[in-house]
Design an enzyme around this catalytic site. Structure first.
Site, PDB file in Angstrom:
ATOM      1  N   SER A 148       0.859  -1.174   0.000  1.00 32.62           N
ATOM      2  CA  SER A 148       0.000   0.000   0.000  1.00 32.62           C
ATOM      3  C   SER A 148       0.897   1.227   0.000  1.00 32.62           C
ATOM      4  O   SER A 148       2.089   1.141   0.328  1.00 32.62           O
ATOM      5  CB  SER A 148      -0.878  -0.004   1.260  1.00 32.62           C
ATOM      6  OG  SER A 148      -1.555   1.223   1.430  1.00 32.62           O
ATOM      7  N   TYR A 161      -2.964  -0.876  10.244  1.00 35.74           N
ATOM      8  CA  TYR A 161      -2.871  -1.178   8.816  1.00 35.74           C
ATOM      9  C   TYR A 161      -1.490  -0.815   8.284  1.00 35.74           C
ATOM     10  O   TYR A 161      -0.873  -1.597   7.542  1.00 35.74           O
ATOM     11  CB  TYR A 161      -3.956  -0.428   8.054  1.00 35.74           C
ATOM     12  CG  TYR A 161      -3.981  -0.719   6.574  1.00 35.74           C
ATOM     13  CD1 TYR A 161      -4.550  -1.904   6.098  1.00 35.74           C
ATOM     14  CD2 TYR A 161      -3.447   0.170   5.651  1.00 35.74           C
ATOM     15  CE1 TYR A 161      -4.582  -2.180   4.737  1.00 35.74           C
ATOM     16  CE2 TYR A 161      -3.474  -0.097   4.291  1.00 35.74           C
ATOM     17  CZ  TYR A 161      -4.033  -1.273   3.842  1.00 35.74           C
ATOM     18  OH  TYR A 161      -4.050  -1.547   2.504  1.00 35.74           O
ATOM     19  N   LYS A 165       1.334  -3.356   6.518  1.00 34.25           N
ATOM     20  CA  LYS A 165       1.854  -3.194   5.164  1.00 34.25           C
ATOM     21  C   LYS A 165       3.353  -2.890   5.160  1.00 34.25           C
ATOM     22  O   LYS A 165       4.061  -3.278   4.212  1.00 34.25           O
ATOM     23  CB  LYS A 165       1.063  -2.115   4.413  1.00 34.25           C
ATOM     24  CG  LYS A 165      -0.383  -2.524   4.124  1.00 34.25           C
ATOM     25  CD  LYS A 165      -0.442  -3.845   3.349  1.00 34.25           C
ATOM     26  CE  LYS A 165      -1.859  -4.237   2.972  1.00 34.25           C
ATOM     27  NZ  LYS A 165      -1.905  -5.494   2.192  1.00 34.25           N
TER      28      LYS A 165
END
Length: 240
Positions: A148, A161, A165
């Site tokens: 991401s 998150y 990533k």
């Protein structure tokens, strides 16, 4: 145990492409585009309803199964099923991911944090663990671990998150150093796309970004061109 859903029909594929998180968003759009271009798509997701719909939409030789990538035994059973029916994939796309609800790190509950890590990191590793030996035996193939923009930068209220990533970026770099000749592992930043995940963070402004279907038309040919020379690269999808 993974629940396999049979799909019947006639199609001939150019490559075997395995995609996790195939029931919606980027995964669904990629499945449709890979299939449209003549490749055989094998996918998994957690929704029985969506998997059944995919089986109706994309007939044999495509295969779809209900699998939670966070559960290693389910991944193991699914991989054994796929390898038995299709053989080792040419492309293994670790796309499945979840995101935490927007919140400061200390406000994110232990269960929600664990889910992000279990799906995004441990799920990716489980898929690699159970498919990689067959790909090595075959002597070719590319593993694409979806990262991401938040795997190379950070923002407030998405710390779990971002952590997951950034982990994907690190484990992919390390994995690339372990890959035998003829294979590759890359981390891919898909860019900003109007998915349910983006809507959970951006709200209505997510609609100003490309749809998964438009994204897939550019990204799928790019993914099909990946090969051993790309091993270890930190890539970004076209147009991101």
């Amino acid at each position: 145990m993974a629940l396999r859903t049979e799909c019947f029909g006639l199609m001939n594929g150019k490559k075997i492409v395995v995609i996790t998180g195939v029931t919606r968003g980027l995964g669904r759009a990629m499945a449709e585009e890979f299939a449209r271009l003549g490749n055989t798509v094998v996918g998994c997701g957690r929704s029985q309803k969506e998997i059944a719909q995919l089986c109706t939409q994309l007939a044999k030789p495509h295969e779809f199964a209900v699998v939670d990538v966070a559960v290693d035994n389910e991944v193991k059973a699914w991989a054994a099923d796929v390898l038995g029916s299709q053989g080792a994939p040419s492309l293994l796309l670790n796309n499945a991911a979840v995101i935490n609800k927007n919140a400061r790190l200390w406000e994110v509950g232990a269960g929600e944090f664990s889910q992000v890590i279990d799906v995004n990191v441990k799920g990716t590793v489980s898929v690699i663990r159970h498919f990689m030996p067959a790909m090595i035996k075959r002597g070719e193939g590319v593993v694409v671990n979806f990262s991401s923009g938040w795997g190379r930068s950070t923002d407030a209220e998405v710390a779990p998150y971002c952590a997951s990533k950034w982990a994907i970026e690190g484990l992919t770099q390390s994995m690339s150093q372990e890959m035998p000749s003829g294979l590759a592992a890359v981390a891919l930043n898909p860019g900003i796309i109007n998915t349910d995940m983006l809507k959970s963070c951006f709200g209505d402004s997510a609609s100003s970004y490309p749809s998964p279907e438009d994204w897939a038309k550019r990204a799928v040919p790019f993914l099909l061109r990946l090969g051993p020379a790309d091993n270890g690269k930190q890539l970004t999808a076209p147009g991101a």
